[in-house]
Design a protein around this motif. Structure first.
Motif, mmCIF file in Angstrom:
data_model
loop_
_atom_site.group_PDB
_atom_site.id
_atom_site.type_symbol
_atom_site.label_atom_id
_atom_site.label_comp_id
_atom_site.label_asym_id
_atom_site.label_seq_id
_atom_site.Cartn_x
_atom_site.Cartn_y
_atom_site.Cartn_z
ATOM 1 N N SER A 36 13.533 23.826 36.771
ATOM 2 C CA SER A 36 14.473 23.380 37.878
ATOM 3 C C SER A 36 15.689 23.455 37.804
ATOM 4 N N LEU A 37 16.551 24.130 36.756
ATOM 5 C CA LEU A 37 17.824 24.493 36.748
ATOM 6 C C LEU A 37 18.166 25.479 37.646
ATOM 7 N N PRO A 38 17.401 26.635 37.712
ATOM 8 C CA PRO A 38 17.958 27.611 38.440
ATOM 9 C C PRO A 38 18.063 27.110 39.969
ATOM 10 N N TYR A 39 17.332 26.297 40.436
ATOM 11 C CA TYR A 39 17.388 25.719 41.796
ATOM 12 C C TYR A 39 18.697 24.913 41.972
ATOM 13 N N ALA A 40 18.952 24.023 40.898
ATOM 14 C CA ALA A 40 19.998 23.118 40.772
ATOM 15 C C ALA A 40 21.589 24.190 40.720
ATOM 16 N N ALA A 41 21.592 25.290 39.803
ATOM 17 C CA ALA A 41 22.645 26.394 39.878
ATOM 18 C C ALA A 41 22.785 26.839 41.244
ATOM 19 N N THR A 42 21.541 27.411 41.898
ATOM 20 C CA THR A 42 21.965 27.806 43.089
ATOM 21 C C THR A 42 22.729 27.013 44.081
ATOM 22 N N MET A 43 22.032 25.558 44.206
ATOM 23 C CA MET A 43 22.690 24.564 45.196
ATOM 24 C C MET A 43 24.231 24.389 44.767
ATOM 25 N N LEU A 44 24.544 24.323 43.557
ATOM 26 C CA LEU A 44 26.002 24.000 43.079
ATOM 27 C C LEU A 44 26.665 25.049 43.636
ATOM 28 N N MET A 345 21.083 18.181 46.739
ATOM 29 C CA MET A 345 19.972 18.999 46.379
ATOM 30 C C MET A 345 19.966 19.591 44.979
ATOM 31 N N ALA A 346 20.962 19.918 44.429
ATOM 32 C CA ALA A 346 21.103 20.553 42.976
ATOM 33 C C ALA A 346 20.622 19.260 42.000
ATOM 34 N N LEU A 347 21.080 18.080 42.472
ATOM 35 C CA LEU A 347 20.967 17.005 41.637
ATOM 36 C C LEU A 347 19.418 16.454 41.820
ATOM 37 N N GLY A 348 19.124 16.185 42.926
ATOM 38 C CA GLY A 348 18.030 15.865 43.103
ATOM 39 C C GLY A 348 16.655 16.567 42.693
ATOM 40 N N GLY A 349 16.875 18.233 42.751
ATOM 41 C CA GLY A 349 15.793 18.893 42.269
ATOM 42 C C GLY A 349 15.807 18.831 40.615
ATOM 43 N N TRP A 350 16.867 18.986 39.981
ATOM 44 C CA TRP A 350 16.730 18.726 38.634
ATOM 45 C C TRP A 350 16.632 17.265 38.067
ATOM 46 N N MET A 351 16.924 16.197 38.676
ATOM 47 C CA MET A 351 16.533 14.866 38.317
ATOM 48 C C MET A 351 14.979 14.594 38.565
ATOM 49 N N SER A 352 14.506 15.090 39.614
ATOM 50 C CA SER A 352 12.993 14.955 39.958
ATOM 51 C C SER A 352 12.191 15.869 38.696
ATOM 52 N N GLY A 353 12.680 16.921 38.358
ATOM 53 C CA GLY A 353 11.914 17.467 37.093
ATOM 54 C C GLY A 353 12.123 16.611 35.848
ATOM 55 N N ALA A 354 13.227 16.156 35.701
ATOM 56 C CA ALA A 354 13.457 15.629 34.433
ATOM 57 C C ALA A 354 12.957 14.076 34.480
ATOM 58 N N ILE A 355 12.854 13.443 35.405
ATOM 59 C CA ILE A 355 12.009 12.162 35.598
ATOM 60 C C ILE A 355 10.397 12.466 35.425
#
Length: 400
Positions: A36-44, A345-355
Motif C-alpha cells: 500500500s506504500l506506493p499509493y501513499a507515496a503517490t498521494m503525498l 488519502m495517503a494516510l488512509g490507504g496505508w493505515m487500512s493496510g497496516a490495520i
C-alpha cells in the motif's frame, strides 16, 4: 471539456498503484501494508506538488504545470516499470508520478476553472473534478485487463507513452489566463462571499480557517481511502477475485462522477460548507454499511452508494476557498487544501493496510474510517456555526 480530459488522463497516477497492488505484493514479496506504500507515496507527492504547481499556475498560467505534468507522468510510469525493488518503486511513484505528474493535472486545473466562472462556479468546478473520478471509472478495468494479459511492467510503460501523446496536444488548448483576478468579479447573490470582520474568512483568522479546512480534508479522505485503495485486495480476500474488485472500484468512481456533478449544482444553491457536511454524513453512512455486508451483490450496491455519497466532498473545498477567500492566490490555497485531502488519502490507504496486517480483517479498518469521518463532520458543523455568527455580527455592525 479540455480540463476534464486533462484531469481524466492525468489522474491515472492516483489509481495505478492500487490497481496493481496484488501484483506488487506478489512481485516484490511484501506485506499488504508494504504494497500500500506506493499509493501513499503517490498521494503525498500529489498533494505537495499541488502547492508548487498551483504557484506556477498563479504566476505563469495553467499551461506550464500541465506541460510539466505530461512529461512527469511519461517519465514516471516508464521508470516505475523497470523498478527492481519496492523502495525504488515507492520513490518513483512519490517523486515523479505524484509530485511532478498527476499533481500538475488536478489542483491547478481546478483553481483555473474556478476563476473562469461566477454564476455557476460550483457546477464548473464539479465538472472539472469529475475527471478525477472518470479516471477511476475508466482506468481500473483497462489497466487490470492489460496487467492480466501482458503484466504490470509492460502496462506501466504503455500508460506512460499514452499520457505523453495525449496530454501535450490538449495542453495547447488552455494557454489563455483567466480574467477573474483582473475583473474582480463578485460572487453570486445566491451564495454570497462570507468575509465578516474585514479579512476574516469563515469568521476566523485566515490561518485558522485554512488550518481547519486542511484538517477536515485529511479526516474525510482517510475515511474515503479505505474502500478506494483496498477494495481490490478486499474482494480478493473474500474469494471474488481482483478483477471483480477492479470492476467494483470502477462502479464506485462512476457513481462519483454523478455525485460531483450533483454536488456542484447543490453547492451553487446552498454553498460549499453545507455541501461538505451533507457529503460527510452520507459517506459515514456508506462506511457503516460496509461493516455488516460481505456478499457480492451487497458490496456492489454499497460501493455504488459510497461513490454517490462521497463524490462531492473534495470539490466542496475548492468552492469554499472561492466563496470565503480573495481571488488572488486561489491556485496556492486550493493546492494547499487539496494537498491535505491527498495526505488523507495517503494516510488512509496505508493505515487500512497496516490495520489489516495487525488484525487479518478489514472490519477494524472500516471502523477507523468512520471515526475519522466523524471528525470531518464536526469541523464542518463548527465552520458553519462560525461563518453564520460572522454574518450576524456584520449585520449588527451595519445596523449600528
Amino acid at each position: 471539456m479540455v480540463a476534464l480530459a486533462l484531469v481524466t488522463i492525468g489522474n491515472i497516477g492516483m489509481y495505478a498503484a492500487s490497481i496493481v497492488l496484488p501484483s506488487i505484493q506478489a512481485d516484490f514479496g511484501v506485506s499488504r501494508a508494504g504494497a500500500s506504500l506506493p499509493y501513499a507515496a503517490t498521494m503525498l507527492g500529489f498533494g505537495i506538488g499541488g502547492i508548487f504547481m498551483g504557484r506556477l499556475a498563479d504566476r505563469f498560467g495553467v499551461f506550464v504545470p500541465v506541460i510539466v505534468g505530461a512529461l512527469g507522468l511519461c517519465a514516471g510510469f516508464v521508470l516505475a516499470s523497470s523498478a527492481e525493488t519496492i523502495m525504488t518503486f515507492n520513490l518513483v511513484h512519490g517523486l515523479v508520478i505524484g509530485l511532478l505528474g498527476s499533481s500538475a493535472l488536478f489542483s491547478p486545473l481546478v483553481a483555473d476553472t474556478s476563476l473562469w466562472f461566477t454564476r455557476r462556479r460550483g457546477l464548473a468546478v464539479g465538472i472539472c473534478m469529475c475527471g478525477n473520478y472518470l479516471a477511476g471509472a475508466v482506468w481500473p478495468p483497462i489497466t487490470q485487463h492489460f496487467v492480466e494479459q501482458i503484466g504490470w511492467r509492460q502496462t506501466y510503460t504503455g500508460i506512460g507513452v499514452f499520457c505523453l501523446v495525449t496530454l501535450l496536444p490538449l495542453a495547447l488548448c488552455i494557454r489563455r489566463k483567466p480574467p477573474s483576478i483582473n475583473l474582480a468579479i463578485p460572487n453570486t447573490p445566491s451564495v454570497p462571499r462570507s468575509r465578516p470582520d474585514g479579512d476574516r474568512p469563515l469568521g476566523l483568522s485566515t490561518g485558522m480557517a485554512m488550518t481547519l479546512l486542511c484538517i477536515a480534508g485529511v479526516a474525510c479522505c482517510v475515511a474515503m481511502a479505505m474502500p478506494q485503495v483496498q477494495i481490490v485486495a478486499y474482494c480478493g480476500d473474500l474469494g471474488y477475485g481482483a478483477a471483480t474488485g477492479a470492476n467494483m472500484l470502477s462502479l464506485m468512481l462512476t457513481m462519483g462522477i454523478i455525485s460531483r456533478l450533483a454536488s456542484g449544482w447543490i453547492s451553487d444553491r446552498i454553498g460549499g460548507l453545507r455541501t461538505l457536511l451533507l457529503g460527510s454524513v452520507l459517506q459515514g453512512l456508506a462506511l457503516w454499511l460496509y461493516l455488516f455486508n460481505k456478499g457480492l451483490l451487497p458490496l456492489y450496491v454499497i460501493s455504488a452508494l459510497f461513490g454517490l455519497f462521497q463524490g462531492g466532498i473534495v470539490p466542496a473545498y475548492a468552492v469554499i476557498v472561492r466563496e470565503h477567500f480573495p481571488a488572488e492566490g486561489t491556485g496556492v490555497r486550493v493546492g494547499i487544501v487539496l494537498m491535505a485531502t491527498l495526505v488523507g488519502m495517503a494516510l488512509g490507504g496505508w493505515m487500512s493496510g497496516a490495520i489489516y496486517d495487525l488484525t487479518l480483517s478489514y472490519w477494524a479498518a472500516f471502523a477507523n474510517g468512520i471515526a475519522w469521518n466523524l471528525l470531518n463532520a464536526f469541523i464542518a458543523i463548527f465552520l458553519l456555526y462560525k461563518s453564520g455568527g460572522g454574518r450576524l455580527r456584520r449585520l449588527r455592525h451595519q445596523m449600528a
